[in-house]
Design a protein around this motif. Structure first.
Motif, PDB file in Angstrom:
ATOM      1  N   VAL A 360      23.643  22.909 -31.098  1.00 23.47           N
ATOM      2  CA  VAL A 360      24.105  23.851 -30.348  1.00 23.47           C
ATOM      3  C   VAL A 360      22.404  24.874 -30.426  1.00 23.47           C
ATOM      4  O   VAL A 360      22.769  25.073 -29.496  1.00 23.47           O
ATOM      5  CB  VAL A 360      24.768  25.086 -32.014  1.00 23.47           C
ATOM      6  N   VAL A 361      21.715  24.318 -30.639  1.00 21.03           N
ATOM      7  CA  VAL A 361      20.684  24.989 -30.571  1.00 21.03           C
ATOM      8  C   VAL A 361      20.142  24.161 -28.801  1.00 21.03           C
ATOM      9  O   VAL A 361      20.374  25.249 -27.942  1.00 21.03           O
ATOM     10  CB  VAL A 361      19.766  24.864 -31.317  1.00 21.03           C
ATOM     11  N   LEU A 362      20.079  23.184 -28.922  1.00 23.93           N
ATOM     12  CA  LEU A 362      19.871  22.666 -27.536  1.00 23.93           C
ATOM     13  C   LEU A 362      20.971  22.918 -26.537  1.00 23.93           C
ATOM     14  O   LEU A 362      20.330  23.123 -24.895  1.00 23.93           O
ATOM     15  CB  LEU A 362      19.981  21.256 -27.565  1.00 23.93           C
ATOM     16  N   ALA A 363      21.790  23.101 -26.753  1.00 17.65           N
ATOM     17  CA  ALA A 363      22.966  23.715 -25.508  1.00 17.65           C
ATOM     18  C   ALA A 363      23.049  25.654 -25.236  1.00 17.65           C
ATOM     19  O   ALA A 363      23.034  25.591 -24.161  1.00 17.65           O
ATOM     20  CB  ALA A 363      24.336  23.570 -26.205  1.00 17.65           C
ATOM     21  N   LEU A 364      22.401  25.697 -26.300  1.00 20.09           N
ATOM     22  CA  LEU A 364      22.429  27.566 -26.235  1.00 20.09           C
ATOM     23  C   LEU A 364      20.514  27.825 -25.812  1.00 20.09           C
ATOM     24  O   LEU A 364      20.804  28.847 -23.911  1.00 20.09           O
ATOM     25  CB  LEU A 364      21.872  28.177 -27.447  1.00 20.09           C
ATOM     26  N   VAL A 365      19.797  26.710 -25.095  1.00 15.45           N
ATOM     27  CA  VAL A 365      18.349  26.820 -24.551  1.00 15.45           C
ATOM     28  C   VAL A 365      18.413  26.450 -22.835  1.00 15.45           C
ATOM     29  O   VAL A 365      17.921  27.497 -22.575  1.00 15.45           O
ATOM     30  CB  VAL A 365      17.773  25.630 -25.452  1.00 15.45           C
ATOM     31  N   GLY A 366      19.479  25.957 -23.298  1.00 13.96           N
ATOM     32  CA  GLY A 366      20.102  25.124 -21.681  1.00 13.96           C
ATOM     33  C   GLY A 366      17.794  24.280 -21.403  1.00 13.96           C
ATOM     34  O   GLY A 366      17.774  24.115 -22.004  1.00 13.96           O
ATOM     35  N   ARG A 367      18.275  24.536 -20.059  1.00 14.11           N
ATOM     36  CA  ARG A 367      16.639  24.070 -19.420  1.00 14.11           C
ATOM     37  C   ARG A 367      15.669  25.296 -19.688  1.00 14.11           C
ATOM     38  O   ARG A 367      15.462  26.244 -18.948  1.00 14.11           O
ATOM     39  CB  ARG A 367      16.366  24.025 -18.078  1.00 14.11           C
ATOM     40  N   PRO A 368      14.803  24.478 -21.336  1.00 19.26           N
ATOM     41  CA  PRO A 368      13.258  25.862 -21.208  1.00 19.26           C
ATOM     42  C   PRO A 368      12.842  26.140 -20.121  1.00 19.26           C
ATOM     43  O   PRO A 368      11.991  25.468 -19.626  1.00 19.26           O
ATOM     44  CB  PRO A 368      13.005  24.974 -21.965  1.00 19.26           C
ATOM     45  N   GLU A 369      12.222  27.393 -20.249  1.00 20.55           N
ATOM     46  CA  GLU A 369      11.016  27.936 -19.207  1.00 20.55           C
ATOM     47  C   GLU A 369       9.676  28.184 -20.057  1.00 20.55           C
ATOM     48  O   GLU A 369      10.064  29.010 -21.184  1.00 20.55           O
ATOM     49  CB  GLU A 369      11.573  29.010 -18.667  1.00 20.55           C
ATOM     50  N   GLY A 370       8.880  27.182 -20.284  1.00 17.51           N
ATOM     51  CA  GLY A 370       7.793  27.688 -20.734  1.00 17.51           C
ATOM     52  C   GLY A 370       7.355  26.989 -21.086  1.00 17.51           C
ATOM     53  O   GLY A 370       8.270  26.103 -22.232  1.00 17.51           O
ATOM     54  N   THR A 371       6.567  26.335 -22.175  1.00 21.95           N
ATOM     55  CA  THR A 371       6.113  25.358 -23.561  1.00 21.95           C
ATOM     56  C   THR A 371       6.486  25.432 -24.191  1.00 21.95           C
ATOM     57  O   THR A 371       6.932  24.453 -24.594  1.00 21.95           O
ATOM     58  CB  THR A 371       3.654  25.048 -22.776  1.00 21.95           C
ATOM     59  N   ALA A 372       6.373  26.722 -24.740  1.00 17.96           N
ATOM     60  CA  ALA A 372       6.597  26.937 -26.296  1.00 17.96           C
ATOM     61  C   ALA A 372       9.010  26.486 -26.251  1.00 17.96           C
ATOM     62  O   ALA A 372       9.245  26.007 -26.893  1.00 17.96           O
ATOM     63  CB  ALA A 372       6.354  28.780 -26.169  1.00 17.96           C
ATOM     64  N   TYR A 373       9.567  26.979 -25.066  1.00 21.27           N
ATOM     65  CA  TYR A 373      10.609  26.511 -25.829  1.00 21.27           C
ATOM     66  C   TYR A 373      10.513  25.311 -25.228  1.00 21.27           C
ATOM     67  O   TYR A 373      11.911  24.147 -26.252  1.00 21.27           O
ATOM     68  CB  TYR A 373      11.535  27.409 -24.317  1.00 21.27           C
ATOM     69  N   VAL A 374      10.204  24.090 -24.203  1.00 24.58           N
ATOM     70  CA  VAL A 374      10.141  22.845 -24.179  1.00 24.58           C
ATOM     71  C   VAL A 374       9.640  22.020 -25.771  1.00 24.58           C
ATOM     72  O   VAL A 374      10.553  21.353 -25.952  1.00 24.58           O
ATOM     73  CB  VAL A 374       9.229  22.279 -23.227  1.00 24.58           C
ATOM     74  N   LEU A 375       8.823  22.897 -26.379  1.00 26.73           N
ATOM     75  CA  LEU A 375       8.775  22.462 -28.009  1.00 26.73           C
ATOM     76  C   LEU A 375       9.400  22.714 -28.742  1.00 26.73           C
ATOM     77  O   LEU A 375       9.483  21.794 -29.197  1.00 26.73           O
ATOM     78  CB  LEU A 375       6.903  22.932 -28.279  1.00 26.73           C
ATOM     79  N   PHE A 376      10.264  23.718 -28.569  1.00 22.17           N
ATOM     80  CA  PHE A 376      11.238  24.062 -29.199  1.00 22.17           C
ATOM     81  C   PHE A 376      12.442  23.714 -28.829  1.00 22.17           C
ATOM     82  O   PHE A 376      12.750  22.637 -29.948  1.00 22.17           O
ATOM     83  CB  PHE A 376      11.169  25.690 -28.904  1.00 22.17           C
ATOM     84  N   ALA A 377      12.609  22.796 -27.926  1.00 21.69           N
ATOM     85  CA  ALA A 377      13.801  22.724 -27.537  1.00 21.69           C
ATOM     86  C   ALA A 377      13.785  20.345 -27.880  1.00 21.69           C
ATOM     87  O   ALA A 377      14.669  19.765 -28.554  1.00 21.69           O
ATOM     88  CB  ALA A 377      13.821  21.714 -25.974  1.00 21.69           C
ATOM     89  N   ILE A 378      12.423  20.230 -27.528  1.00 19.98           N
ATOM     90  CA  ILE A 378      11.370  18.300 -28.347  1.00 19.98           C
ATOM     91  C   ILE A 378      11.959  18.753 -29.331  1.00 19.98           C
ATOM     92  O   ILE A 378      12.282  17.472 -30.656  1.00 19.98           O
ATOM     93  CB  ILE A 378      10.047  18.821 -27.878  1.00 19.98           C
ATOM     94  N   PHE A 379      11.787  19.822 -30.797  1.00 19.00           N
ATOM     95  CA  PHE A 379      11.610  19.890 -32.130  1.00 19.00           C
ATOM     96  C   PHE A 379      13.042  19.720 -32.418  1.00 19.00           C
ATOM     97  O   PHE A 379      13.295  19.379 -33.599  1.00 19.00           O
ATOM     98  CB  PHE A 379      11.596  21.156 -32.489  1.00 19.00           C
ATOM     99  N   ALA A 380      14.187  20.540 -31.463  1.00 15.29           N
ATOM    100  CA  ALA A 380      15.584  20.815 -31.577  1.00 15.29           C
ATOM    101  C   ALA A 380      15.981  19.206 -32.128  1.00 15.29           C
ATOM    102  O   ALA A 380      17.063  18.050 -32.416  1.00 15.29           O
ATOM    103  CB  ALA A 380      16.486  21.287 -31.116  1.00 15.29           C
ATOM    104  N   LEU A 381      15.308  18.290 -30.871  1.00 17.65           N
ATOM    105  CA  LEU A 381      16.066  16.972 -30.570  1.00 17.65           C
ATOM    106  C   LEU A 381      15.413  16.002 -32.035  1.00 17.65           C
ATOM    107  O   LEU A 381      15.769  14.810 -32.454  1.00 17.65           O
ATOM    108  CB  LEU A 381      15.482  16.282 -29.838  1.00 17.65           C
ATOM    109  N   GLY A 382      13.616  16.650 -32.381  1.00 15.93           N
ATOM    110  CA  GLY A 382      13.327  16.051 -33.547  1.00 15.93           C
ATOM    111  C   GLY A 382      14.224  16.090 -34.626  1.00 15.93           C
ATOM    112  O   GLY A 382      14.220  14.952 -35.872  1.00 15.93           O
ATOM    113  N   ALA A 383      14.961  17.340 -34.893  1.00 17.04           N
ATOM    114  CA  ALA A 383      15.763  17.854 -36.285  1.00 17.04           C
ATOM    115  C   ALA A 383      17.110  17.050 -35.938  1.00 17.04           C
ATOM    116  O   ALA A 383      18.065  16.000 -36.983  1.00 17.04           O
ATOM    117  CB  ALA A 383      16.598  19.147 -36.214  1.00 17.04           C
ATOM    118  N   PHE A 384      17.391  16.418 -34.708  1.00 11.99           N
ATOM    119  CA  PHE A 384      18.689  15.740 -34.774  1.00 11.99           C
ATOM    120  C   PHE A 384      18.793  14.279 -35.669  1.00 11.99           C
ATOM    121  O   PHE A 384      18.886  13.366 -35.775  1.00 11.99           O
ATOM    122  CB  PHE A 384      19.304  15.563 -32.925  1.00 11.99           C
ATOM    123  N   MET A 385      16.857  13.686 -34.687  1.00 15.30           N
ATOM    124  CA  MET A 385      16.700  12.087 -34.993  1.00 15.30           C
ATOM    125  C   MET A 385      16.423  11.414 -36.330  1.00 15.30           C
ATOM    126  O   MET A 385      17.294  10.829 -37.162  1.00 15.30           O
ATOM    127  CB  MET A 385      15.408  11.706 -33.941  1.00 15.30           C
TER     128      MET A 385
END
Length: 483
Positions: A360-385
């Motif tokens: 749900v977080v990844l869907a809401l974030v969408g295509r992140p803009e900026g390094t902070a949002y990219v890292l946040f999206a990658i952390f969400a992927l890490g949480a999933f895994m």
């Protein structure tokens, strides 16, 4: 069964005596531990071979001039083979034994890995990926049967923790695959990077050859399987060789051969008898939920990071490696360690809940803009895994393998694996298409999977860890005979 002193032999009178000896943990031979490691080596190969094209699919599309549908066919062909390999391999595991099927699928791995690496066109690549899938499909039932049948019922090295350990082996393999990719990335000249996928896939033949070379010295048949086939003398020999136990068969021992249905659908019909029906449906639903989400996210990591998160080649490889090695391997180790204390049901439920939140977080974030949002999206992927490895990824195998007695375990695992591979095939085939069409909206589609898993767990609170399916089956058979 009697064990009058440490120096005296263990006397076996029935298949249940063999199962009780293994379950109690009284037998702890070094060969038995090596057999468990070799079985995990088979799972390592499964994961490595399934992951080996995850990064190279873009180069394959370019080299063979494939459309998105063609690329989907390449990635999904291994799952199609795995469906057939699991369905038929599971039955063969129960009929022919664990050892024979394990050796056969190692040969599949060697031939198919080399065939894929040398494929001159997409058609040949699809063919050998299909053959590789047959090996993968055959291996899961036999490897899980070994893990369950060479482990004690409770405590350290229990069936619950060892069947959960397959998840750690799986993620170590996927991490190893990305290590190989990264090493080749720096070793090969940039002009040859299009060949990365060939070297990566071909390397999968090496561990399979190693397993084949050591099989004669260390590998052995499951003593529980041999005993349940009515061959108590062979079971005693295996206990002596693999566990170092002086096992002898009593003169008044009664060896009962299992009832056999004719080959065909009747083999699978046993899974839907009243006492196993609910477990079969629950294990299958949990398996479908976790495998659809896993295949879409874990195998799609390079696509997600490169396209949705807009990262370059080196960042894509590095992020994929970190996500597998840091989050997934850690989660797998935790799921294995907590199996006895917490149980498979709670860990699986918690894992699905975290996965749902991450998607749900990844869907809401969408295509992140900026390094902070990219890292946040990658952390969400890490949480999933992490949640996948510690929860449903580790323990759906416990539901599939520990719910059935030895005589049905291979068939149950094969049916479960073959059927849920349909879900993974759909995920592998459609994910490249959906990710191109929906971008980050694809995460809403994937979120349906953990939601389905939560519903299945709430429908039946069944705990497979610590359950002795063989003893319960024996009680049912005795009650049936008494009537």
């Amino acid at each position: 069964m009697s064990t009058q002193s440490a120096a005296e032999p263990v006397v076996i009178r029935s298949a249940q005596d063999v199962g009780d000896l293994v379950n109690s943990g009284a037998a702890r031979g070094s060969h038995a531990k090596l057999i468990v490691l070799l079985a995990l080596g088979g799972i390592f190969l499964d994961a490595y071979d399934l992951t080996s094209l995850a990064y190279g699919i873009t180069d394959i599309k370019q080299q063979f001039e494939l459309t998105s549908v063609g690329a989907g066919a390449v990635t999904a062909s291994i799952s199609v083979g795995a469906i057939l390999g699991a369905w038929f391999g599971g039955v063969l595991v129960d009929r022919l034994g664990r050892y024979r099927v394990f050796m056969a699928d190692m040969l599949f791995f060697v031939v198919s890995a080399l065939g894929c690496a040398l494929a001159p066109n997409a058609e040949v690549l699809i063919l050998f990926r299909f053959l590789m899938g047959i090996g993968v499909g055959m291996d899961i039932p036999v490897a899980m049967a070994f893990l369950a049948e060479f482990s004690r019922l409770r405590g350290k090295g229990s069936k619950g923790s060892r069947t959960a350990s397959w998840s750690t082996a799986w993620y170590v393999a996927t991490s190893g695959c990305y290590v190989v990719i990264m090493a080749l990335y720096f070793l090969l000249p940039e002009a040859q990077h299009g060949l990365l996928w060939r070297f990566t896939v071909g390397f999968g033949a090496v561990p399979a050859l190693v397993i084949l070379l050591v099989r004669n010295k260390y590998m052995n048949e499951s003593p529980s399987w041999a005993a349940n086939q009515g061959d108590l003398h062979r079971a005693a020999e295996i206990l002596t060789r693999s566990y170092g136990v002086r096992a002898v068969v009593a003169e008044d021992a009664e060896a009962v051969r299992p009832e056999r249905d004719r080959p065909g659908l009747a083999e699978f019909a046993r899974l839907f008898r009243s006492r196993y029906r609910a477990r079969t449906f629950q294990a299958l639903t949990i398996g479908l939920a976790q495998t659809f989400g896993y295949n879409a996210v874990a195998y799609g990591l390079p696509v997600i990071i490169a396209s949705i998160l807009a990262q370059g080649d080196l960042n894509t490889i590095s992020a994929s490696l970190v996500l597998n090695l840091v989050f997934a391997v850690t989660g797998g180790l935790l799921g294995m360690r907590l199996a006895n204390a917490v149980g498979a049901w709670k860990l699986t439920f918690g894992g699905f809940a975290v996965q749902l939140a991450a998607l749900v977080v990844l869907a809401l974030v969408g295509r992140p803009e900026g390094t902070a949002y990219v890292l946040f999206a990658i952390f969400a992927l890490g949480a999933f895994m992490f949640a996948q490895a510690a929860g449903p990824g580790a323990h759906f195998m416990s539901f599939a393998s520990l719910s059935y007695p030895t005589t049905m375990r291979g068939t149950g695992l094969g049916f479960n694996q073959g059927t849920l591979r349909v879900g993974s095939t759909l995920a592998l085939f459609f994910f490249p298409v959906l990710s191109s069409a929906l971008a980050s909206g694809v995460f809403w589609v994937i979120a349906v999977a953990p939601l389905m898993g939560l519903v299945a767990l709430l429908a039946k609170r069944w705990e497979p860890v610590g359950h002795d399916a063989d003893a319960l089956e024996a009680e049912w058979q005795q009650a049936k005979a008494a009537v």
